[in-house]
Design a protein around this motif. Structure first.
Motif, short mmCIF file in Angstrom:
data_model
loop_
_atom_site.label_atom_id
_atom_site.label_comp_id
_atom_site.label_asym_id
_atom_site.label_seq_id
_atom_site.Cartn_x
_atom_site.Cartn_y
_atom_site.Cartn_z
N HIS A 1 2.98 119.55 -18.18
CA HIS A 1 2.72 120.56 -19.19
C HIS A 1 3.24 119.74 -20.79
O HIS A 1 2.40 119.73 -21.52
CB HIS A 1 3.28 121.63 -18.90
CG HIS A 1 3.03 122.71 -19.95
ND1 HIS A 1 1.70 123.18 -20.32
CD2 HIS A 1 3.71 123.69 -20.79
CE1 HIS A 1 1.45 124.14 -21.18
NE2 HIS A 1 2.70 124.58 -21.46
N TRP B 1 0.96 116.86 -21.60
CA TRP B 1 -0.31 116.94 -22.18
C TRP B 1 -0.15 117.65 -23.64
O TRP B 1 -0.80 117.20 -24.45
CB TRP B 1 -1.00 118.08 -21.17
CG TRP B 1 -1.89 117.75 -20.31
CD1 TRP B 1 -3.27 117.81 -20.06
CD2 TRP B 1 -1.52 116.60 -19.24
NE1 TRP B 1 -3.69 117.21 -18.79
CE2 TRP B 1 -3.08 116.88 -18.45
CE3 TRP B 1 -0.50 116.22 -18.62
CZ2 TRP B 1 -3.10 115.63 -17.13
CZ3 TRP B 1 -0.51 115.28 -17.66
CH2 TRP B 1 -1.87 115.13 -16.63
N THR C 1 -0.07 129.61 -22.68
CA THR C 1 1.30 128.53 -22.56
C THR C 1 1.20 127.26 -23.31
O THR C 1 2.05 127.13 -23.99
CB THR C 1 1.28 128.06 -21.00
OG1 THR C 1 0.07 127.44 -20.42
CG2 THR C 1 1.82 129.14 -20.04
N PHE C 2 -0.07 126.82 -23.60
CA PHE C 2 -0.35 125.58 -24.42
C PHE C 2 0.03 125.86 -25.82
O PHE C 2 0.64 125.35 -26.56
CB PHE C 2 -1.55 124.92 -24.35
CG PHE C 2 -1.70 123.84 -23.29
CD1 PHE C 2 -0.92 123.04 -23.14
CD2 PHE C 2 -2.42 124.13 -22.14
CE1 PHE C 2 -1.08 121.80 -22.40
CE2 PHE C 2 -2.52 123.29 -21.06
CZ PHE C 2 -2.00 122.03 -21.13
N PHE D 1 -1.33 123.62 -16.59
CA PHE D 1 -0.98 124.55 -17.54
C PHE D 1 0.10 125.39 -17.43
O PHE D 1 0.46 126.03 -18.42
CB PHE D 1 -2.31 125.68 -17.23
CG PHE D 1 -3.60 125.25 -17.85
CD1 PHE D 1 -4.16 125.77 -19.00
CD2 PHE D 1 -4.47 124.45 -17.04
CE1 PHE D 1 -5.30 125.56 -19.45
CE2 PHE D 1 -5.70 124.20 -17.51
CZ PHE D 1 -6.11 124.60 -18.71
N ASP D 2 0.86 124.89 -16.47
CA ASP D 2 2.13 125.54 -16.19
C ASP D 2 2.25 127.08 -16.22
O ASP D 2 3.02 127.72 -17.08
CB ASP D 2 3.29 125.01 -17.16
CG ASP D 2 4.72 125.44 -16.84
OD1 ASP D 2 4.91 125.86 -15.63
OD2 ASP D 2 5.39 125.11 -17.48
#
Length: 530
Positions: free
Chosen positions: A462, A465, A134-135, A434-435
Motif C-alpha cells: 500500500h 503504491w 485508505t489511499f 488497497f490495504d
C-alpha cells in the motif's frame, strides 16, 4: 459553536465544480462523493455510441449514495474465489464515478484514477474493495473510481457504420467512456483537492488493459503522468474489425435478432443473457474465456495496448507493472475437469503455442520448475506465462531497451484457502494494494491468511503504491531497495511474507517463450467460434 461546527462539516462535504455543485459525506475521515455523472447516459440513441459530455446540473446534486453499476451477469451468492464482482442494481445509465478526498480544497494533491477489471464483462467502481478511502487517508491523495460500459454494451463491435446507417461509430465504447472520465477528472478535480497535472491511472486485469489503451490514446496525451498495470492480460491476441464481426454475427444469432437495428430495440437484460451464450461459443480448452474483447480498429485503438507504452508521449510515462505467481489458478485450479487433465492433453495444448516437436520438451521444462507438478499445474503455469507474466516481462524488457525502465513486481504470497490450490492467484494482490481487508470479508480466497503476515505485506504494498503515485518511485522507508527493471539485473520486487528484490525471477519463462514459434505475436490465442 454549534453553527461553526455545522459550517465546518458543510465545507468538507459540499464542493463547487465546473460541472455543478455536489453534496457528499464524510466516511472514515475523508470526504466522499458518489455516483457523479461524467458523461451523458448511453441510452436510447446513444447505445453503442461514443460517450458524450455530460451537460452538468443545476442546484446541489446529492452524491451520498452509489449509483447503478454497468449491466452484467449476476449470480446470487457469488463465486468461490472472489465471492462476486458486481452487485445489483444494474442499469445502462451507469457512467458515473466516485471520489475520495481529504478535503475539497485547493491543496492540489496527486490523483489516483482506478479502472476496475473483470474480464471485460464484470466489475464496478463502486465495489467496497475498490474504496479509495485508505489511499486518500494514508497517502493524502484524491482517488477516483469509475464505472464504464462492459460486456456487449461496451465491447460489441457492430461494424463501421454502427449497424444503423446513422453515421460512423467507433468501436471500443468502453474506451470512449474512460476518455470521457479522464477529461472530466482533468476539468473538475482541482475543485476536489486534486492536481490535474499529477494524474496516475491504475487498473487490474482488464482494467490494466484499459489503462494502457488510455495511456496511448492520442486524446489522452498530456493528461496522464504515470500508470500502474496490475496483472494485465497482454498475451491476448486482439481481433481486427473483420475478425470481430464473426463473433458479432454469433451474438446476433444468440440474441434472436437479424441485425443491429433489432438489437438496439432489446432491453439490456436480453443483451446480457445473449452474452452468456457467447461464453460457450468462444470457449476453448486450456484458454481463459473472453467472449468480448477490445478491437484494434485503427481509430479508437491504434495498436495492441501492450505496445502503446513504447510509442510517442506514452513512452515517457512512469510505469509500474506486475503479476501474481499463479495468475491462472484463479480460473482453473478449482475446476475438477482441469484437475483431471492428462499429460498428453496438456502437451497438445502446449503444441498450439510451441509446435508439436518442441511441446514435450516444454512440458518437461515446466514440470521440472515445479517439483511434483501434475499436468494441471503445468497447464496453469503455461497459461500464467502466456497471458500475463511473459508479455509483462517483454514490455519491461522493451521499455528498458528504450532507456525508459519500469518498476516490476511479482506477488508470491499464496493463500491457504482451498487447501492451497489457488496459490498466489489472479486478483489476490488487490486487498493488499488497497490495504482494506475489512472490505473483502465476502471473498473466499482470503480465508486462512495469518493476520500478521497479511497486514505486514499489505503495509509494504500500500505504501509503495502511494509513493509511486506521489513521486513515480515506489520506494519508502519500510521497503527494501527497489530498483527499476533494466536489461542487466532485471530487478523485480517479490511481495511475499518476506519482501525482497530478486534478479530476473521470470528468467526460465522468459527464455522458454523466446523460443516459441515465430509466427505467433503473443502466447495466447483469441477465443474462436466453435
Amino acid at each position: 459553536m454549534a453553527h461553526s461546527a455545522h459550517s465546518a462539516a458543510e465545507d468538507r462535504t459540499v464542493a463547487d465544480l465546473p460541472a455543478g455543485r455536489l453534496r457528499g459525506a464524510i466516511e472514515g475521515g475523508v470526504a466522499v462523493f458518489r455516483a457523479v455523472p461524467y458523461a451523458a447516459p448511453p441510452v436510447g440513441g446513444l447505445r453503442w455510441r461514443p460517450a458524450r459530455p455530460h451537460p452538468g446540473w443545476h442546484g446541489v446534486r446529492d452524491a451520498t449514495a452509489d449509483g447503478p453499476s454497468a449491466p452484467q451477469m449476476y449470480q446470487e451468492g457469488g463465486d468461490p474465489v472472489l465471492g462476486g464482482h458486481g452487485s445489483p442494481p444494474f442499469d445502462e445509465d451507469c457512467l458515473t464515478l466516485n471520489i475520495w478526498t481529504p478535503a475539497a480544497d485547493g491543496a492540489r494533491r496527486p490523483v489516483l484514477l482506478w479502472i476496475h477489471g473483470g474480464g471485460f464483462v464484470s466489475g464496478s467502481g463502486s465495489l467496497p474493495g475498490y474504496s479509495g478511502e485508505t489511499f486518500a487517508r494514508d497517502g493524502d491523495l484524491v482517488v477516483v473510481s469509475i464505472n464504464y460500459r462492459i460486456g456487449p454494451l461496451g465491447y460489441l463491435y457492430l461494424g463501421p457504420e454502427g449497424g444503423d446507417g446513422s453515421g460512423p461509430a467507433d468501436a471500443n465504447h468502453w474506451l470512449t467512456d474512460q476518455l470521457a472520465a479522464l477529461r472530466w477528472v482533468r476539468e473538475n478535480i482541482a475543485a476536489l483537492g486534486g492536481d490535474p497535472d499529477r494524474i496516475t491511472v491504475a487498473g487490474q486485469s482488464g482494467g490494466a488493459v484499459s489503462t494502457a489503451a488510455l495511456a496511448g490514446h492520442p486524446e489522452a496525451q498530456g493528461l496522464i503522468r504515470r500508470v500502474i498495470l496490475q496483472s494485465p492480460p497482454f498475451g491476448l491476441d486482439l481481433p481486427d474489425p473483420e475478425a470481430y464481426l464473426e463473433r458479432t454475427a454469433a451474438y446476433l444469432e444468440l440474441a434472436g435478432v437479424k441485425d443491429a437495428e433489432e438489437l438496439r430495440a432489446l432491453p439490456w437484460p436480453a443483451l446480457i443473457g445473449a452474452g452468456g451464450g457467447l461464453f460457450a461459443r468462444t470457449m476453448r480448452w486450456g484458454y481463459w474465456p473472453t467472449p468480448f474483447l477490445p478491437v484494434i480498429d485503427g481509430t479508437s485503438l491504434l495498436r495492441h495496448p501492450a505496445r502503446t507504452l513504447l510509442h510517442g508521449a506514452a513512452a515517457d510515462l512512469d510505469v509500474m507493472i506486475g503479476w501474481t505467481r499463479e495468475e491462472a489458478n484463479f480460473g482453473f485450479a478449482l475446476d475438477e475437469g482441469y484437475a483431471a487433465a492428462t499429460r498428453d492433453r496438456v502437451t497438445s495444448r502446449i503444441a498450439e503455442t510451441f509446435g508439436a516437436e518442441a511441446a514435450p520438451g516444454v512440458y518437461a521444462a515446466y514440470a521440472s520448475a515445479r517439483p511434483g507438478a501434475r499436468p494441471a499445474d503445468v497447464l496453469m503455469d503455461l497459461i500464467t506465462d502466456e497471458l500475463f507474466r511473459v508479455p509483462s516481462v517483454q514490455l519491461a524488457e522493451e521499455r528498458a531497451a528504450l532507456g525508459r525502465p519500469v518498476w516490476a513486481y511479482q506477488f508470491d504470497l499464496p493463500t491457504p484457502a482451498y487447501e492451497g490450490r489457488l496459490g498466489a492467484a489472479h486478483c489476490l494482490e488487490l486487498p493488499f494494494v488497497f490495504d482494506n481487508f475489512d472490505q473483502w470479508s465476502h471473498a473466499p480466497f482470503l480465508a486462512g491468511l495469518a493476520p500478521a503476515v497479511r497486514d505486514g505485506l499489505a503495509h509494504s504494498m500500500h505504501q509503495a503504491w502511494i509513493a509511486f503515485v506521489r513521486t513515480g518511485d515506489p520506494n519508502h522507508p519500510d521497503l527494501p531497495d527497489w530498483q527499476p527493471y533494466d536489461a542487466h539485473a532485471r530487478t523485480t520486487m517479490r511481495f511475499d511474507s518476506v519482501v525482497t528484490p530478486l534478479g530476473d525471477p521470470a528468467a526460465t519463462s522468459r527464455l522458454l517463450h523466446q523460443s516459441a514459434r515465430p509466427d505467433r505475436t503473443s502466447g495466447h490465442a483469441p477465443a474462436r467460434l466453435i
